[in-house]
Design an enzyme around this catalytic site. Structure first.
Site, PDB file in Angstrom:
ATOM      1  N   ARG A 263       0.859  -1.182   0.000  1.00  0.00           N
ATOM      2  CA  ARG A 263       0.000   0.000   0.000  1.00  0.00           C
ATOM      3  C   ARG A 263       0.890   1.224   0.000  1.00  0.00           C
ATOM      4  NH1 ARG A 263      -2.415   1.076   5.417  1.00  0.00           N
ATOM      5  NH2 ARG A 263      -0.852   2.719   5.339  1.00  0.00           N
ATOM      6  N   HIS A 267      -3.576   4.670   4.597  1.00  0.00           N
ATOM      7  CA  HIS A 267      -4.777   3.822   4.579  1.00  0.00           C
ATOM      8  C   HIS A 267      -5.926   4.494   3.800  1.00  0.00           C
ATOM      9  CE1 HIS A 267      -7.833   1.030   5.869  1.00  0.00           C
ATOM     10  NE2 HIS A 267      -8.515   2.009   6.425  1.00  0.00           N
ATOM     11  N   TYR A 276       3.691   5.652  11.423  1.00  0.00           N
ATOM     12  CA  TYR A 276       3.954   4.260  11.782  1.00  0.00           C
ATOM     13  C   TYR A 276       4.811   3.486  10.784  1.00  0.00           C
ATOM     14  CZ  TYR A 276      -0.205   3.760   8.786  1.00  0.00           C
ATOM     15  OH  TYR A 276      -1.097   3.841   7.748  1.00  0.00           O
TER      16      TYR A 276
HETATM   17  C1  TPP Z   1     -15.272  -6.046  10.881  1.00  0.00           C
HETATM   18  C2  TPP Z   1     -14.434  -4.799  10.820  1.00  0.00           C
HETATM   19  N1  TPP Z   1     -13.557  -4.541  11.802  1.00  0.00           N
HETATM   20  C3  TPP Z   1     -12.805  -3.426  11.757  1.00  0.00           C
HETATM   21  C4  TPP Z   1     -12.944  -2.529  10.731  1.00  0.00           C
HETATM   22  C5  TPP Z   1     -12.104  -1.250  10.696  1.00  0.00           C
HETATM   23  N2  TPP Z   1     -11.120  -1.326   9.587  1.00  0.00           N
HETATM   24  C6  TPP Z   1     -11.357  -0.727   8.417  1.00  0.00           C
HETATM   25  S1  TPP Z   1     -10.133  -1.006   7.306  1.00  0.00           S
HETATM   26  C7  TPP Z   1      -9.249  -1.910   8.434  1.00  0.00           C
HETATM   27  C8  TPP Z   1      -7.927  -2.500   8.041  1.00  0.00           C
HETATM   28  C9  TPP Z   1      -8.066  -3.583   7.033  1.00  0.00           C
HETATM   29  O1  TPP Z   1      -6.828  -3.981   6.547  1.00  0.00           O
HETATM   30  P1  TPP Z   1      -6.668  -4.999   5.364  1.00  0.00           P
HETATM   31  O2  TPP Z   1      -7.655  -6.108   5.480  1.00  0.00           O
HETATM   32  O3  TPP Z   1      -5.252  -5.370   5.281  1.00  0.00           O
HETATM   33  O4  TPP Z   1      -7.118  -4.175   4.070  1.00  0.00           O
HETATM   34  P2  TPP Z   1      -6.451  -2.852   3.447  1.00  0.00           P
HETATM   35  O5  TPP Z   1      -7.155  -1.685   4.090  1.00  0.00           O
HETATM   36  O6  TPP Z   1      -5.006  -2.883   3.710  1.00  0.00           O
HETATM   37  O7  TPP Z   1      -6.785  -2.938   1.995  1.00  0.00           O
HETATM   38  C10 TPP Z   1      -9.914  -1.987   9.652  1.00  0.00           C
HETATM   39  C11 TPP Z   1      -9.415  -2.673  10.845  1.00  0.00           C
HETATM   40  C12 TPP Z   1     -13.888  -2.829   9.716  1.00  0.00           C
HETATM   41  N3  TPP Z   1     -14.068  -2.050   8.662  1.00  0.00           N
HETATM   42  N4  TPP Z   1     -14.611  -3.978   9.783  1.00  0.00           N
END
Ligand code: TPP
Ligand code: MG
Length: 366
Positions: A263, A267, A276
């Site tokens: 990435r 975020h 971080y």
């Molecule tokens: C069930 C749930 N828990 C927590 C969140 C909060 N949240 C949004 S994005 C994220 C990180 C996800 O990371 P990843 O799966 O690696 O996907 P990326 O954003 O890197 O594409 C979190 C914890 C959420 N959207 N849904």
């Protein structure tokens, strides 16, 4: 006692190194048994990635202009996003996350419609059944269950449809992912799980996410063939997804693919990644850029001339200009839409709420 002998797991295991076809310097990589896509497909991948990145940059710019509430950039992940989508057949379905707008655009959905959700106008701006794309999921990993339910139903109905679900590295820690993998394996559901390991779940690095040797290894315990692929190599991603789609369509069940990528941006536009992670790490990955890699390869083979590259850039620019222009208009929303398309027959409690809202609106405007 059962005398059944259990098969070994060797055939399910991912390779130690990611499969690849084109190295970061554009030269060929040998991955035994993995065919290089045709010249036409390679050019389509290039076009799709250039268009995808330009769309992504435009969407980020729209957040700064207040036209989008939020945008999670997929910059740097173009090979995984576009490579996977272009490997689908027209009848297959895509189950994307919030990060996969580029993939949805590549599937042919109007970018303005794709951004409707992130603009906060509507639940989803496109009609899933018209484009075979499920709404982009923000709750992590819920789309894995949707994909498996969908794939299972298609199989029961005798339809030749494969579901491709996109997940992040963080989403692999969710219970939903494991339920989906288990169900799909037991029922041999026609599902391809594509995990885009981009190194982070917001600020949580992969090392704090899992102790597994790779995310692809997680499929083995469920009896799912698992593949580790260079996620910045569009040719390789396309080849492994195409193979997995063919296996699913042939009744061989699911495949788990981990695409190793990064990435490049924060975020979302609301996050500050410098808090971080180290800029050196970002630089290392910028040197593995998926678009530059394919461009170098295609140019060396004489498939991409300067003229064609300029045409591809100009088209992406024109598409971005159209998106910018169309996003710069105010939308008129009907609050009653909140209550529409939820139930075929509205339950009394919801009807009461709708009437209450309409009364409040009448009062506010009187
Ligand atoms: C069930 C749930 N828990 C927590 C969140 C909060 N949240 C949004 S994005 C994220 C990180 C996800 O990371 P990843 O799966 O690696 O996907 P990326 O954003 O890197 O594409 C979190 C914890 C959420 N959207 N849904
Ligand atoms: Mg991630």
């Amino acid at each position: 006692m059962s005398t059944t002998t259990r098969a070994g797991a060797q055939h399910l295991l991912p390779t130690a190194d990611p499969l690849g076809l084109i190295a970061p310097d554009g030269t060929l990589v040998d991955s035994p048994g993995l065919p290089m896509p045709s010249d036409d497909v390679l050019l389509a991948l290039y076009r799709g990635m250039v268009a995808g990145r330009r769309f992504d940059t435009q969407a980020t710019a729209l957040t700064k202009q207040g036209r989008l509430a939020v945008y999670p950039s997929a910059r740097g992940q173009e090979a995984a996003e576009i490579g996977a989508v272009l490997a689908l057949r027209p009848q297959d379905w895509l189950f994307p996350t919030y990060r996969d707008s580029m993939a949805v655009v590549t599937r042919g959905v109007d970018p303005v419609r794709v951004l409707t959700l992130l603009r906060g106008d509507w639940h989803s701006g496109y009609a899933p059944a018209e484009c075979n794309v499920a709404p982009q999921c923000t709750p992590l990993a819920t789309n894995s269950l949707h994909a498996v339910g969908f794939g299972h139903a298609a199989r029961v109905k005798g339809e030749d449809t494969v579901a491709l679900v996109m997940l992040g590295d963080g989403a692999t820690s969710e219970g939903d992912t494991h339920e989906a993998l288990n169900f799909a394996a037991v029922w041999r559901s026609p599902v391809v799980f594509l995990v885009q390991n981009n190194g982070y779940a917001i600020s949580v690095p992969l090392a704090k996410q899992t102790a597994a040797p790779s995310l692809a290894h997680k499929g083995v315990g469920y009896g799912i063939p698992s593949v580790l692929v260079d996620g910045n190599d569009a040719a390789a991603v396309h080849a492994v997804v195409e193979r997995a789609v063919a296996a699913a369509a042939a009744g061989e069940g699911p495949t788990l693919i981990e695409a190793l990528t990064y990435r490049v941006e924060a975020h979302t536009n609301a996050d500050d990644a410098t808090r971080y992670r180290d800029q050196d790490e970002v630089q290392t990955w910028l040197a593995r850029d998926p678009i530059a890699r394919l461009r170098t390869h295609l140019t060396a083979r004489g498939l991409l001339t300067d003229e064609l590259a300029a045409q591809v850039d100009a088209q992406a620019e024109a598409d971005a200009a159209s998106l910018r222009e169309r996003m710069n208009t105010d939308t008129e929303l009907d609050p009653r839409d909140l209550f529409r398309n939820v139930y075929a027959e509205q339950p009394p409690a919801l009807r009461d709420q709708e009437e209450q809202l309409l009364a409040e609106l009448r009062e506010a405007h009187s």
